[in-house]
Design an enzyme around this catalytic site. Structure first.
Site, mmCIF file in Angstrom:
data_model
loop_
_atom_site.group_PDB
_atom_site.id
_atom_site.type_symbol
_atom_site.label_atom_id
_atom_site.label_comp_id
_atom_site.label_asym_id
_atom_site.label_seq_id
_atom_site.Cartn_x
_atom_site.Cartn_y
_atom_site.Cartn_z
ATOM 1 N N GLU A 1 -33.630 35.431 52.120
ATOM 2 C CA GLU A 1 -33.660 34.589 50.918
ATOM 3 C C GLU A 1 -32.260 34.134 50.533
ATOM 4 O O GLU A 1 -31.318 34.934 50.517
ATOM 5 C CB GLU A 1 -34.286 35.401 49.780
ATOM 6 C CG GLU A 1 -35.288 34.654 48.967
ATOM 7 C CD GLU A 1 -36.504 34.182 49.773
ATOM 8 O OE1 GLU A 1 -36.501 33.021 50.223
ATOM 9 O OE2 GLU A 1 -37.442 34.975 49.939
ATOM 10 N N HIS A 2 -32.148 32.857 50.243
ATOM 11 C CA HIS A 2 -30.880 32.215 49.846
ATOM 12 C C HIS A 2 -29.833 32.267 50.956
ATOM 13 O O HIS A 2 -28.636 32.194 50.693
ATOM 14 C CB HIS A 2 -30.328 32.825 48.547
ATOM 15 C CG HIS A 2 -31.070 32.346 47.342
ATOM 16 N ND1 HIS A 2 -30.715 31.217 46.642
ATOM 17 C CD2 HIS A 2 -32.192 32.827 46.741
ATOM 18 C CE1 HIS A 2 -31.571 31.030 45.649
ATOM 19 N NE2 HIS A 2 -32.483 31.990 45.688
ATOM 20 N N GLY B 1 -44.526 25.946 41.000
ATOM 21 C CA GLY B 1 -43.596 26.889 40.382
ATOM 22 C C GLY B 1 -43.804 28.324 40.819
ATOM 23 O O GLY B 1 -43.437 29.266 40.129
ATOM 24 N N ALA B 2 -44.395 28.512 41.989
ATOM 25 C CA ALA B 2 -44.713 29.867 42.453
ATOM 26 C C ALA B 2 -43.795 30.312 43.585
ATOM 27 O O ALA B 2 -43.920 31.412 44.100
ATOM 28 C CB ALA B 2 -46.169 29.929 42.911
ATOM 29 N N LEU C 1 -43.696 28.798 46.517
ATOM 30 C CA LEU C 1 -44.424 28.600 47.778
ATOM 31 C C LEU C 1 -44.201 27.193 48.336
ATOM 32 O O LEU C 1 -44.959 26.715 49.158
ATOM 33 C CB LEU C 1 -45.923 28.872 47.568
ATOM 34 C CG LEU C 1 -46.265 30.280 47.061
ATOM 35 C CD1 LEU C 1 -47.773 30.413 46.821
ATOM 36 C CD2 LEU C 1 -45.805 31.357 48.044
ATOM 37 N N SER D 1 -44.156 23.983 46.928
ATOM 38 C CA SER D 1 -45.005 22.832 46.608
ATOM 39 C C SER D 1 -44.232 21.542 46.834
ATOM 40 O O SER D 1 -44.794 20.551 47.306
ATOM 41 C CB SER D 1 -45.503 22.925 45.163
ATOM 42 O OG SER D 1 -44.418 23.087 44.281
ATOM 43 N N SER D 2 -42.927 21.546 46.544
ATOM 44 C CA SER D 2 -42.181 20.285 46.706
ATOM 45 C C SER D 2 -42.009 19.920 48.175
ATOM 46 O O SER D 2 -42.215 18.764 48.560
ATOM 47 C CB SER D 2 -40.843 20.310 45.960
ATOM 48 O OG SER D 2 -40.229 21.541 46.065
ATOM 49 N N ASP E 1 -37.505 25.291 53.675
ATOM 50 C CA ASP E 1 -38.874 24.941 53.272
ATOM 51 C C ASP E 1 -39.400 23.747 54.064
ATOM 52 O O ASP E 1 -40.520 23.773 54.588
ATOM 53 C CB ASP E 1 -38.916 24.613 51.775
ATOM 54 C CG ASP E 1 -38.449 25.778 50.937
ATOM 55 O OD1 ASP E 1 -38.285 26.875 51.493
ATOM 56 O OD2 ASP E 1 -38.225 25.586 49.731
ATOM 57 N N TYR F 1 -31.458 28.600 40.094
ATOM 58 C CA TYR F 1 -31.203 28.326 41.519
ATOM 59 C C TYR F 1 -29.845 27.641 41.708
ATOM 60 O O TYR F 1 -29.035 28.037 42.543
ATOM 61 C CB TYR F 1 -32.324 27.459 42.101
ATOM 62 C CG TYR F 1 -32.233 27.292 43.601
ATOM 63 C CD1 TYR F 1 -32.949 28.110 44.461
ATOM 64 C CD2 TYR F 1 -31.404 26.319 44.163
ATOM 65 C CE1 TYR F 1 -32.857 27.960 45.843
ATOM 66 C CE2 TYR F 1 -31.309 26.163 45.533
ATOM 67 C CZ TYR F 1 -32.034 26.982 46.367
ATOM 68 O OH TYR F 1 -31.928 26.831 47.725
#
Ligand code: GLA
Length: 391
Positions: free
Chosen positions: A34-35, A122-123, A125, A127-128, A172, A221
């Site tokens: 992550e990150h 906003g989860a 996962l 979406s964007s 992503d 973020y």
């Protein structure tokens, strides 16, 4: 949890009076790493069975018209006059992809596009990225242009970075475009080389949504990314290390006095996280699920303590998960500050796990509607297209 293709085509027909062609992109969950992406590091996402569907048809007047079935809103403009002017709403994502494609030299004629999706917002996962990649696939289909995975992913990232204005990395878009069913992807975010790793049959990946909303475009973020970049700049200046991905903890220690305590802690997370991802890859290849789980739990602690991007609800979800029989590992997934946990759970225990976590989370936090589900390692947009034609 696929979006009904017939339904999406019907919506398009009713809205625009034309038959459209249907394209789809999934969501993703990140197993570990992550990150790390925006400093050239390693990540291990997989695509999951939520989708955005984009239906496209031609129009003769040179306009782009986007319709969101989820918001029941339309947004249209002359393609030739598109400049970088985000309006702050849902249409920035598809408009950004159109802008990015044009920057890439792809000629896109007038079109109608209807978008529908079931990716939780906003989860954490993606979406964007799901909207971006579905849009890109549809517009490429419309323009009759084929681009390789790297190009699709980087131009969608560019839409998000330069048009929408969010500082996200490549993970992503790359995962949503390039993953393959029943595999996790180990992606080197510097070279964009990747391996597709088999997921052992004896486990399931379970996602638990804390219901605390997270956003990449606003909030923590961007702050974290600034702190990381400031730390990386010090390493570059002091040690000639271009990307954090090449730094060791010793390098970081040697630069401690030259950066803020926050930058030091954020960089520490990233350096240790890159090590964990590579170790997790080995564990997965050996089928060592115990070790894989330990690495996930360490990754969570690092996100919580060094990166400070967890929140009490998500920490509670991880603690509850780790008390359940059959759970190998649990951690926060995605950008942080809310969103979901990802859990690796013995296949025969997965349903029981979902029920127990939901019940115990409700008792601990009062949040009774947390969504927990066993997810399906799914195809990315390119694999979907290859398997189903213009699907
Ligand atoms: C978001 C971003 C990604 C990545 C993750 C954190 O999902 O879009 O690029 O940085 O957060 O790993």
């Amino acid at each position: 949890m696929k979006v009904e293709k017939e339904q999406a085509l019907r919506v398009h027909r009713q809205r625009f009076g034309r038959e459209g062609r249907c394209f789809a992109a999934p969501a993703r969950v990140n197993l570990i790493g992550e990150h790390t992406d925006y400093t050239g590091g390693f990540v291990m996402p997989m695509a999951i069975d939520f989708q955005t569907v984009a239906v496209v048809s031609a129009r003769a007047d040179g306009r782009a018209v986007f319709y969101s079935a989820n918001y029941d809103e339309e947004s249209g403009f002359e393609i030739g006059s598109l400049t970088r002017q985000p309006g702050g709403g849902w249409s920035d994502y598809p408009a950004g992809v159109l802008w990015s494609l044009r920057e890439e030299g792809v000629a896109v004629g007038g079109f109608n596009m209807s978008l529908a999706g079931n990716v939780p917002l906003g989860a954490g996962l993606s979406s964007s990225a799901s909207v971006e990649v579905a849009t890109a696939m549809a517009l490429l289909g419309h323009a009759r242009v084929v681009l390789p995975l790297e190009k699709v992913a980087t131009l969608c990232r560019r839409a998000e970075n330069e048009y929408v204005g969010a500082k996200s990395g490549i993970m992503d878009q790359f995962a949503v475009a390039g993953c393959v069913a029943n595999r996790a992807m180990l992606l080197d975010c510097r070279s964009l080389e990747y391996d597709l790793l088999p997921l052992p049959d004896e486990v399931r990946v379970v996602i638990c949504n804390s219901m605390v909303k997270h956003s990449v475009a606003t909030g923590g973020y961007g702050d974290r990314s600034d702190e990381v970049m400031a730390g990386q700049a010090v390493l570059r200046q002091e040690k000639g290390i271009e990307l954090l991905r090449d730094a060791t903890l010793e390098d970081l220690e040697a630069c401690k006095g030259k950066m803020t305590a926050a930058s030091f802690a954020r960089c520490k997370h990233i350096i240790t996280e890159n090590g964990r991802v590579l170790e997790a890859r080995e564990a997965l290849l050996k089928g060592d699920l115990e070790r894989f789980g330990v690495l996930m739990v360490e990754a969570h602690a690092s996100m919580r303590d060094d990166f400070e991007a967890s929140c009490p609800e998500v920490d509670t979800l991880v603690e509850i998960a780790m008390r359940q029989a059959g759970c190998f590992g649990a951690r926060i997934t995605g950008g942080g500050f809310g969103g979901c946990t990802v859990n690796v759970v013995g296949a025969e225990r997965a349903e029981e796990f979902v029920e127990a976590v939901r019940r115990e989370y409700a008792a601990a936090t009062g949040i009774a509607d947390a969504q927990c589900f066993v997810c399906e390692p799914s195809d990315g947009a390119l694999a979907l297209l290859a398997k189903g034609g213009a699907e």
